[in-house]
Design an enzyme around this catalytic site. Structure first.
Site, mmCIF file in Angstrom:
data_model
loop_
_atom_site.group_PDB
_atom_site.id
_atom_site.type_symbol
_atom_site.label_atom_id
_atom_site.label_comp_id
_atom_site.label_asym_id
_atom_site.label_seq_id
_atom_site.Cartn_x
_atom_site.Cartn_y
_atom_site.Cartn_z
ATOM 1 N N HIS A 37 -6.319 3.529 -13.960
ATOM 2 C CA HIS A 37 -6.003 4.270 -12.740
ATOM 3 C C HIS A 37 -4.509 4.101 -12.498
ATOM 4 O O HIS A 37 -4.040 2.996 -12.210
ATOM 5 C CB HIS A 37 -6.803 3.746 -11.556
ATOM 6 C CG HIS A 37 -6.456 4.452 -10.269
ATOM 7 N ND1 HIS A 37 -6.455 5.827 -10.156
ATOM 8 C CD2 HIS A 37 -6.069 3.987 -9.056
ATOM 9 C CE1 HIS A 37 -6.105 6.169 -8.932
ATOM 10 N NE2 HIS A 37 -5.858 5.068 -8.252
ATOM 11 N N ASP A 39 -1.495 4.706 -10.372
ATOM 12 C CA ASP A 39 -0.679 5.006 -9.199
ATOM 13 C C ASP A 39 0.768 5.067 -9.666
ATOM 14 O O ASP A 39 1.315 4.057 -10.136
ATOM 15 C CB ASP A 39 -0.838 3.918 -8.140
ATOM 16 C CG ASP A 39 -2.292 3.711 -7.733
ATOM 17 O OD1 ASP A 39 -2.859 4.641 -7.147
ATOM 18 O OD2 ASP A 39 -2.833 2.628 -8.002
ATOM 19 N N ASP A 149 -9.924 6.962 -6.218
ATOM 20 C CA ASP A 149 -9.484 6.122 -5.105
ATOM 21 C C ASP A 149 -9.002 6.952 -3.930
ATOM 22 O O ASP A 149 -8.254 6.470 -3.086
ATOM 23 C CB ASP A 149 -8.359 5.188 -5.581
ATOM 24 C CG ASP A 149 -8.131 4.032 -4.624
ATOM 25 O OD1 ASP A 149 -9.017 3.754 -3.791
ATOM 26 O OD2 ASP A 149 -7.049 3.412 -4.686
ATOM 27 N N HIS A 374 -2.181 9.369 -3.188
ATOM 28 C CA HIS A 374 -2.616 8.709 -1.962
ATOM 29 C C HIS A 374 -1.708 7.561 -1.547
ATOM 30 O O HIS A 374 -1.517 7.341 -0.351
ATOM 31 C CB HIS A 374 -4.065 8.222 -2.095
ATOM 32 C CG HIS A 374 -4.366 7.481 -3.351
ATOM 33 N ND1 HIS A 374 -4.913 8.097 -4.452
ATOM 34 C CD2 HIS A 374 -4.195 6.194 -3.693
ATOM 35 C CE1 HIS A 374 -5.082 7.202 -5.416
ATOM 36 N NE2 HIS A 374 -4.647 6.049 -4.992
#
Length: 954
Positions: A37, A39, A149, A374
């Site tokens: 994941h 980010d 997420d 996000h």
């Protein structure tokens, strides 16, 4: 004769062999999907994460090159990872593409993994479009609705997925499975299993898979026997607790997780330990196929938004909607400039023969969307991340502004302004564009050059300054295309420097005499323009207009502290609050615009008010009140509050942060030291206004606090309505019984509405995404203006002093009364138009093919909200989108206008990927129409809450 070779039979083989000699079927299957994941920026600045990404992809390519034991890797559902990697390693493109095309690296469908509630519907559509376009350059986009997420999911997600050819959603937040007893909680808000059916407001359904044990439940699988046995004992039980079938999902990765290069060995160890379970290095399509083929239970159907409504409310991350509000304000403007201004104007110019700037718009969208993950748009990262975001917002907006300037100038050059020839050589035409989907009136302000002298003409600087200063600005008026005088205010800006950048010449600097002109543009057609001119009118004094001060007969002032037009009456109280009377309903709304200040000892993710703190308000504070504008088109009052608030939290907060005390359990209070907090408010009412414009400014020097504006509605309703992505969401005023958090703040996009059958109040905003409907007996709408905190939160201590948002801030709201449920759509249209800046441009007196009042097309559809107008990259077709704000079917009628010279060969229904669908035949219009349709129209039935994309081919 060839000797047949056989492997010796092991005890394990004998144990697995039945009396008939066949091997029994495996009782369960563990699908292990490798991923990371990613980010792009969060607890480290972007470039530090970027360098780790390069290392990760290098390692992945090496692993895939070594052989087929390592089956595949899911690249987090976002194609921007490829861009980021190749920016540093361009020589690896062929190698990367090879593994994508053979299916071992799975990419898409998104460009980035965005936040759902803080990005617009059109931004989400562009995200899906760009993700597909980029993925197709390397291979095939994955059809996986991936939201690992995302901080909750909007209700229209199922429809958006199905329109993208995706029938599933994988997500980590928003629904809490019931657990051991596999029963559904009250009214279906919870899921019996980690697998569920998710239904949108239009009836669209997708298979939902909740990462009930998170998207890292298969992370770092041990290879050694003892550790592996302990690992799988726990992990198998955890997955079985929620799974509806024997197909168990394990996500082998986590945030910024390097790949597990010994995973094949770990899987072989698991197979030895659990011979009755099949362990598969899997992928999402294979897992979905197995899941659907082995359904054993009826799945729960969850409807609408997934906002963790049935939790204790402490971990919903909803207050990211108010972290670093300045980012949300920049995002609102950036989105509006692209989707509501630049694209429509570029489409307008394209239909007039100009090239459509596909690549430039994609670049601007990509730059903007790089702020939409996000941890970025939510304002919950370290300070360095958000500094870089400001630059990206500026860059994207600058591209949009350049495209708007180019398109509007090109269109203006084709408008027939020769009607102003009779006013002489110093007539100054100006054109106002309405890029919304509805006719629009409102106050417009622009700068206008009364005269210019170009440097190329050989004037000395002294001569140019002298000539410009001698320009006579008296006896001038603003007129419309019919020659009717339009009230305006004109401010002389004096001598100004400017320049042209011609397409075929070197830059052309000039000196000019510039004025700022303000007026109310009335009834500018939807997706169209209206032409005015500032002209000389000899013998007619315009002194009143220049001063902006008008006679009592023309003023909108009502008594000493009031404002009034045909729709509304407003009275301002001593404390600076105001009441609005809706003349159509007779309903008066009192005490609007009071400010509230409370402490905040939470973090960027979640708000936490100190225990037992009593909120401070301006209810009993006398304000300084004065009129600052009084014209024929608008009146404005200024209210100034000289207030004091605590300077910060007390010293205990620092200790609790360092000790990593979970924020709901903190005991810190506010400091006893007070500092000044001056708030300036300007409320305005225009001649045609259906709402009150409110602008609030202050210089925040306090820390650890939250400021809100309060709007009591005194309306009786158990629910309210909030603008969300392609939806007017209905939400309960009182949270579910499981909710323990004293705060029930929620997300909004353009507005929130509290309504009864015969009356309602909408509060619209520009980039203020957090609100709460208070349980105070008055159904007060509280809109968060500012939240100031000093730490990131989450898994450690990350100080974020810039999240205290010290310095100057300005906020804009519009308060719009309406008739009630049946007439709410009119107020919603007003709120949507509030989001969109006016476009205006100065032009010359010249002939043209476009009439001075002109629109591209006409449409009609009760309950439909217009969303976008753009041009398809491949076909060149005009693409338009609406969505049904209501739960009732409606009819869309679409046609060219009589003023438009454009004609359409065909209309077809499309989807959010702009793929051509059913074609519709045009019909001849008989009799009068309530919209200005030409001779033929297209008619399309639209379902409840449907998102409708239409293609027009010339």
């Amino acid at each position: 004769m060839t000797q047949q070779h056989t492997e010796p039979t092991t005890q394990a083989d004998q144990d697995l062999t039945t009396e008939s000699g066949s091997r029994p079927p495996k009782s369960k299957r563990a699908h292990i999907i490798s991923h990371t994941h990613w980010d792009r920026e969060w607890y480290l600045p972007y470039e530090k994460h970027h360098m780790r990404l390069v290392q990760l992809v290098d390692s992945l390519l090496d692993q895939l090159d070594e052989g087929l034991d390592y089956k595949s890797f899911y690249l987090d559902g976002q194609t921007i990872i490829i861009e980021d990697y190749l920016q540093v390693r361009p020589e690896q493109k062929e190698r990367l593409e090879k593994h994508i095309r053979n299916g071992r690296i799975v990419i898409g469908p998104w460009y980035i993994l965005q936040d759902a509630f803080l990005t617009s519907g059109e931004a989400n559509v562009r995200n899906m479009q760009v993700g597909h376009q980029d993925a197709k350059r390397y291979g095939t986009p994955s059809k996986i609705g991936y939201f690992p997420d995302t901080f909750g999911l909007v209700g229209q997600t199922p429809q958006l997925m199905l329109q993208s050819g995706i029938d599933n959603v994988f997500f980590g937040r928003g629904v809490k499975p019931t657990g051991f007893n596999n029963t559904v909680s009250d009214e279906g808000y919870e899921s019996s299993f980690s697998e569920l059916m998710w239904e949108g407001p239009d009836g669209s359904k997708v298979l939902g898979v909740l990462f009930a044990n998170w998207y890292s439940n298969g992370n770092e699988v041990p290879v050694d026997e003892a550790s592996a046995r302990k690992f799988w004992e726990t992990k198998l039980a955890d997955a079985e607790k929620y799974a509806s079938t024997n197909e168990l999902l394990y996500m082998n990765g986590c945030d910024h997780q390097p790949i597990q290069r010994d995973l094949p060995e770990a899987i072989r160890m698991a197979e030895q330990l659990y011979p009755d379970i099949e362990f598969v290095h899997s992928n999402f399509p294979d897992y979905l196929e197995a899941l659907r083929g082995n359904a054993e239970h009826e799945l729960s159907t969850v409807k609408g938004e997934l906002r963790s409504q049935r939790t204790d409310g402490w971990g919903t991350l909803v207050n990211t909607a108010s972290a670093r509000v300045y980012l949300k304000q920049m995002n609102q403007l950036g989105q509006a400039m692209l989707e509501k201004v630049a694209e429509p104007l570029a489409s307008y110019a394209y239909l007039l023969g100009r090239a459509y700037p596909h690549d430039q718009l994609t670049y601007a969208w990509k730059t903007l969307m790089q702020n939409h993950p996000h941890d970025s748009i939510c304002g919950c990262s370290v300070d360095e991340v958000h500094r870089e975001m400001v630059t990206r917002f500026d860059k994207s907006r600058h591209v949009a502004e350049a495209l708007v300037e180019q398109s509007s100038s090109e269109i203006a050059s084709m408008v027939d302004t020769s009607i102003f020839t009779s006013y002489g050589g110093d007539a100054r035409p100006l054109i106002t564009f309405n890029t919304t989907g509805w006719e629009r009136s409102g106050v417009v302000q622009m700068e206008l050059d009364a005269a210019r002298r170009y440097f190329r003409d050989g004037y000395s600087l002294e001569e140019m300054a002298l000539q410009m200063n001698e320009i006579d600005l008296s006896n001038r008026i603003l007129v419309d295309e019919h020659g009717a005088s339009v009230p305006c205010a004109v401010e002389d800006l004096g001598l100004q420097f400017g320049y042209d950048l011609p397409d075929d010449r070197f830059r052309q600097p000039y000196s000019c005499r510039r004025v700022r002109i303000t007026f109310e543009a009335e009834k500018v057609p939807a997706l169209g323009l209206k032409t005015y001119a500032w002209v000389r009118s000899e013998g007619i004094s315009n002194e009143e207009v220049h001063d902006g001060q008008l006679s009592n007969e023309a003023t909108l002032q009502h008594k000493e502290r009031g404002m009034e037009n045909e729709h509304l009456s407003v009275v301002i109280a001593d404390n600076g609050s105001f009441s609005i009377t809706d003349k159509r309903t007779g309903r008066t709304y009192h005490d609007l615009g009071i400010y509230e200040d409370v402490g905040d000892i939470g973090n960027e993710y979640m708000f936490k008010q100190p225990e037992n703190e009593v909120a401070r308000t301006t209810q009993d504070l006398v304000a300084e009140i004065r009129v600052i504008e009084n014209t024929a088109y608008r009146i404005s009052y200024e209210m100034v509050h000289h207030w004091e608030v605590p300077e910060s939290a007390d010293e205990l907060l620092d200790r609790e942060q360092r000790e990593l005390i979970y924020y709901p359990y903190r005991k810190a209070k506010r400091s006893v030291s007070m500092i000044p907090f001056k708030i300036r408010t300007v409320v305005s009412l225009s001649r045609s206004g259906k709402g009150i414009h409110m602008e609030t400014t202050f210089n925040n020097q306090a820390k650890d606090h939250r400021v809100r504006a309060l709007f009591p509605t005194d309306l009786k309703s158990a629910v309210h309505h909030a603008d969300s992505m392609f939806e007017i969401a209905t939400r309960d005023n009182i949270p579910a019984p499981e909710w323990q958090n004293p705060s029930n703040t929620q997300h909004q996009q353009s507005f929130v509405d509290v309504s009864e059958d015969q009356a309602g109040l909408v509060v619209a905003n520009l980039g203020l995404n957090e609100y709460e409907v208070l349980q105070d007996g008055r159904n007060t709408i509280a809109v968060t203006l500012l939240r100031a905190v000093g730490e990131l939160g989450d898994w450690g201590l990350f100080p974020t002093p810039e999240a205290q948002c010290l310095g100057e801030h300005s906020f804009q709201l519009e308060i719009i009364p309406h008739h009630g449920h049946a007439a709410a759509a009119d107020a919603y249209i007003e709120a949507y138009q509030f989001q969109v800046p006016w476009t205006r441009v100065q032009t010359e007196v010249h002939p043209g093919d476009l009439t001075p009042s002109h629109s591209l097309l006409a449409w009609q559809g009760e309950g439909l909200a217009f969303s976008s107008l753009k041009v398809n990259t491949d076909s060149g077709d005009l693409m338009l989108r609406w969505y049904n704000m209501t739960t009732e079917a409606t009819t869309l009628r679409l046609a060219a206008t009589p003023t438009s010279s454009l004609s359409w060969e065909a209309m077809y229904k499309s989807n959010v990927l702009e793929e051509e669908g059913e074609t519709y035949e045009a019909s001849q219009i008989e009799g009068a129409s309530s919209v200005s349709f030409a001779s033929k129209e297209w008619i399309m039935q639209t379902g409840a809450c449907e998102i409708v994309t239409v293609g027009l081919r010339r």
